[in-house]
Structures are given as C-alpha cells and as structure tokens.
Design a protein around this motif. Structure first.
Motif, PDB file in Angstrom:
ATOM      1  N   CYS A 126     -26.614   9.287  -5.389  1.00 15.22           N
ATOM      2  CA  CYS A 126     -27.141   9.685  -4.091  1.00 15.22           C
ATOM      3  C   CYS A 126     -28.511  10.335  -4.233  1.00 15.22           C
ATOM      4  CB  CYS A 126     -26.177  10.641  -3.393  1.00 15.22           C
ATOM      5  SG  CYS A 126     -26.705  11.055  -1.710  1.00 15.22           S
ATOM      6  N   TYR A 127     -29.462   9.799  -3.481  1.00 17.72           N
ATOM      7  CA  TYR A 127     -30.843  10.268  -3.484  1.00 17.72           C
ATOM      8  C   TYR A 127     -31.156  11.062  -2.213  1.00 17.72           C
ATOM      9  CZ  TYR A 127     -35.957   9.666  -3.602  1.00 17.72           C
ATOM     10  OH  TYR A 127     -37.301   9.863  -3.605  1.00 17.72           O
ATOM     11  N   ALA A 128     -30.435  10.708  -1.127  1.00 16.90           N
ATOM     12  CA  ALA A 128     -30.665  11.332   0.175  1.00 16.90           C
ATOM     13  C   ALA A 128     -29.436  11.077   1.046  1.00 16.90           C
ATOM     14  CB  ALA A 128     -31.907  10.736   0.832  1.00 16.90           C
ATOM     15  N   PHE A 129     -29.429  11.694   2.229  1.00 18.04           N
ATOM     16  CA  PHE A 129     -28.322  11.463   3.155  1.00 18.04           C
ATOM     17  C   PHE A 129     -28.809  11.533   4.588  1.00 18.04           C
ATOM     18  CE2 PHE A 129     -28.452  16.066   2.967  1.00 18.04           C
ATOM     19  CZ  PHE A 129     -28.223  16.447   4.286  1.00 18.04           C
ATOM     20  N   THR A 130     -28.012  10.969   5.489  1.00 15.64           N
ATOM     21  CA  THR A 130     -28.213  11.118   6.927  1.00 15.64           C
ATOM     22  C   THR A 130     -26.877  11.482   7.536  1.00 15.64           C
ATOM     23  OG1 THR A 130     -30.099   9.626   7.096  1.00 15.64           O
ATOM     24  CG2 THR A 130     -28.795   9.928   9.088  1.00 15.64           C
ATOM     25  N   TYR A 131     -26.898  12.476   8.422  1.00 11.15           N
ATOM     26  CA  TYR A 131     -25.694  12.964   9.106  1.00 11.15           C
ATOM     27  C   TYR A 131     -25.889  12.808  10.613  1.00 11.15           C
ATOM     28  CZ  TYR A 131     -22.563  16.418  11.200  1.00 11.15           C
ATOM     29  OH  TYR A 131     -21.633  17.046  11.991  1.00 11.15           O
ATOM     30  N   LEU A 152     -24.509   8.346   2.620  1.00 13.40           N
ATOM     31  CA  LEU A 152     -25.198   8.658   1.375  1.00 13.40           C
ATOM     32  C   LEU A 152     -26.149   7.509   1.070  1.00 13.40           C
ATOM     33  CD1 LEU A 152     -22.252  10.055  -0.769  1.00 13.40           C
ATOM     34  CD2 LEU A 152     -23.685  11.233   0.915  1.00 13.40           C
ATOM     35  N   LYS A 153     -27.346   7.858   0.590  1.00  9.64           N
ATOM     36  CA  LYS A 153     -28.423   6.870   0.443  1.00  9.64           C
ATOM     37  C   LYS A 153     -28.937   6.790  -0.988  1.00  9.64           C
ATOM     38  CE  LYS A 153     -28.885   6.598   5.035  1.00  9.64           C
ATOM     39  NZ  LYS A 153     -28.860   5.348   5.799  1.00  9.64           N
ATOM     40  N   GLY A 191     -31.186   2.423   6.297  1.00 12.63           N
ATOM     41  CA  GLY A 191     -31.034   1.565   5.124  1.00 12.63           C
ATOM     42  C   GLY A 191     -30.712   2.348   3.868  1.00 12.63           C
ATOM     43  N   GLY A 192     -30.469   1.617   2.797  1.00 15.54           N
ATOM     44  CA  GLY A 192     -30.188   2.233   1.504  1.00 15.54           C
ATOM     45  C   GLY A 192     -28.813   2.880   1.395  1.00 15.54           C
ATOM     46  N   ASP A 193     -27.888   2.513   2.285  1.00 15.79           N
ATOM     47  CA  ASP A 193     -26.567   3.147   2.279  1.00 15.79           C
ATOM     48  C   ASP A 193     -25.786   2.790   1.019  1.00 15.79           C
ATOM     49  OD1 ASP A 193     -27.314   3.933   4.795  1.00 15.79           O
ATOM     50  OD2 ASP A 193     -25.819   2.765   5.863  1.00 15.79           O
ATOM     51  N   ILE A 194     -25.176   3.803   0.409  1.00 12.38           N
ATOM     52  CA  ILE A 194     -24.269   3.556  -0.707  1.00 12.38           C
ATOM     53  C   ILE A 194     -22.840   3.976  -0.364  1.00 12.38           C
ATOM     54  CG2 ILE A 194     -25.988   3.613  -2.551  1.00 12.38           C
ATOM     55  CD1 ILE A 194     -25.219   6.523  -3.101  1.00 12.38           C
ATOM     56  N   LYS A 195     -22.683   4.831   0.650  1.00 11.05           N
ATOM     57  CA  LYS A 195     -21.344   5.263   1.043  1.00 11.05           C
ATOM     58  C   LYS A 195     -21.391   5.854   2.443  1.00 11.05           C
ATOM     59  CE  LYS A 195     -17.400   7.916  -0.628  1.00 11.05           C
ATOM     60  NZ  LYS A 195     -16.876   8.783  -1.676  1.00 11.05           N
ATOM     61  N   HIS A 196     -20.320   5.648   3.221  1.00 10.75           N
ATOM     62  CA  HIS A 196     -20.175   6.258   4.542  1.00 10.75           C
ATOM     63  C   HIS A 196     -18.889   7.069   4.545  1.00 10.75           C
ATOM     64  CE1 HIS A 196     -18.480   6.163   8.707  1.00 10.75           C
ATOM     65  NE2 HIS A 196     -19.659   6.700   8.933  1.00 10.75           N
ATOM     66  N   GLY A 242     -31.417  14.589   4.636  1.00  5.86           N
ATOM     67  CA  GLY A 242     -31.787  15.432   3.524  1.00  5.86           C
ATOM     68  C   GLY A 242     -32.185  14.611   2.324  1.00  5.86           C
ATOM     69  N   ILE A 243     -33.040  15.220   1.491  1.00  2.00           N
ATOM     70  CA  ILE A 243     -33.522  14.582   0.259  1.00  2.00           C
ATOM     71  C   ILE A 243     -33.232  15.511  -0.898  1.00  2.00           C
ATOM     72  CG2 ILE A 243     -35.557  13.746  -0.987  1.00  2.00           C
ATOM     73  CD1 ILE A 243     -36.892  13.330   1.751  1.00  2.00           C
ATOM     74  N   ARG A 244     -32.713  14.942  -1.974  1.00  2.00           N
ATOM     75  CA  ARG A 244     -32.541  15.712  -3.214  1.00  2.00           C
ATOM     76  C   ARG A 244     -33.883  15.785  -3.925  1.00  2.00           C
ATOM     77  NH1 ARG A 244     -27.226  13.653  -6.341  1.00  2.00           N
ATOM     78  NH2 ARG A 244     -27.830  15.353  -7.678  1.00  2.00           N
TER      79      ARG A 244
END
Length: 102
Positions: A62-67, A83-84, A37-42, A99-101
């Motif tokens: 972007c606050y975090a990401f998943t790859y 991007l989350k 959840g929380g996706d802002i961009k793929h 990852g988390i910023r």
C-alpha cells in the motif's frame, strides 16, 4: 524512493513540539481528495479514515488510500476504504479523505 514536491495537509498534520523536535506523521491526509485507480484492496472501515490509514500501513504494497465518508451520496460507498498502489490520479471529491505514505 518516493518524492513529492508539494504536500497539502489538514490541521491534523503533525506540528513541531515545544522543544523544537519534529514529529513526523506516518501518513499525510488530504481532505476532499479522491485518488482514482491503482486499487489493490477494498474494505469497510467503520473506524473512519484513521482505520483506513492503519490498514494501509499494515499492507507493504500500500502506497496510499482513499476513504469514502459516511456522507457520501452513494450509501454502498459509506466507510469504504481503497488501498492503492502507485499510479492513481488525483481528483477532487468532497466526500473523500485520502492519504499518502511518506
């Protein structure tokens, strides 16, 4: 401000240098974690999780990401980067790096 009581990181996390000065990672990576959840961009990031992390750093929202790693069972997800914003859920996923910023 963003506070986390516990941060788990892999061996790539920054370590203290010999001189005692701390190096601070810009993004803490979590192996085997999928943020749901929380996706802002793929986007596709053939450069791996490091490229995904750079895309997150370059996006002020972007606050975090998943790859999704290239070994993901679904071929269409290989090298995918999401991007989350805040509001995602933690989920275990062996085919992901997140990852988390700070």
């Amino acid at each position: 401000s963003r506070h986390f009581s516990v941060l788990v990181c892999n061996m790539a996390c920054s370590q203290q240098s010999q001189q005692g000065a701390e190096t601070v990672p810009t993004i803490v990576t979590l192996q085997g974690v999928d943020f749901m959840g929380g996706d802002i961009k793929h986007l596709k990031t053939p450069g791996g999780p490091a490229e995904c992390a750079k895309a997150c750093e370059a996006n002020p929202k972007c606050y975090a990401f998943t790859y999704a790693k290239p070994d993901h069972p679904k071929a269409k997800k290989h090298n995918s980067c999401w991007l989350k914003k805040n509001g995602f859920k933690y989920n275990r996923g062996p085919h992901y790096v997140s990852g988390i910023r700070p």
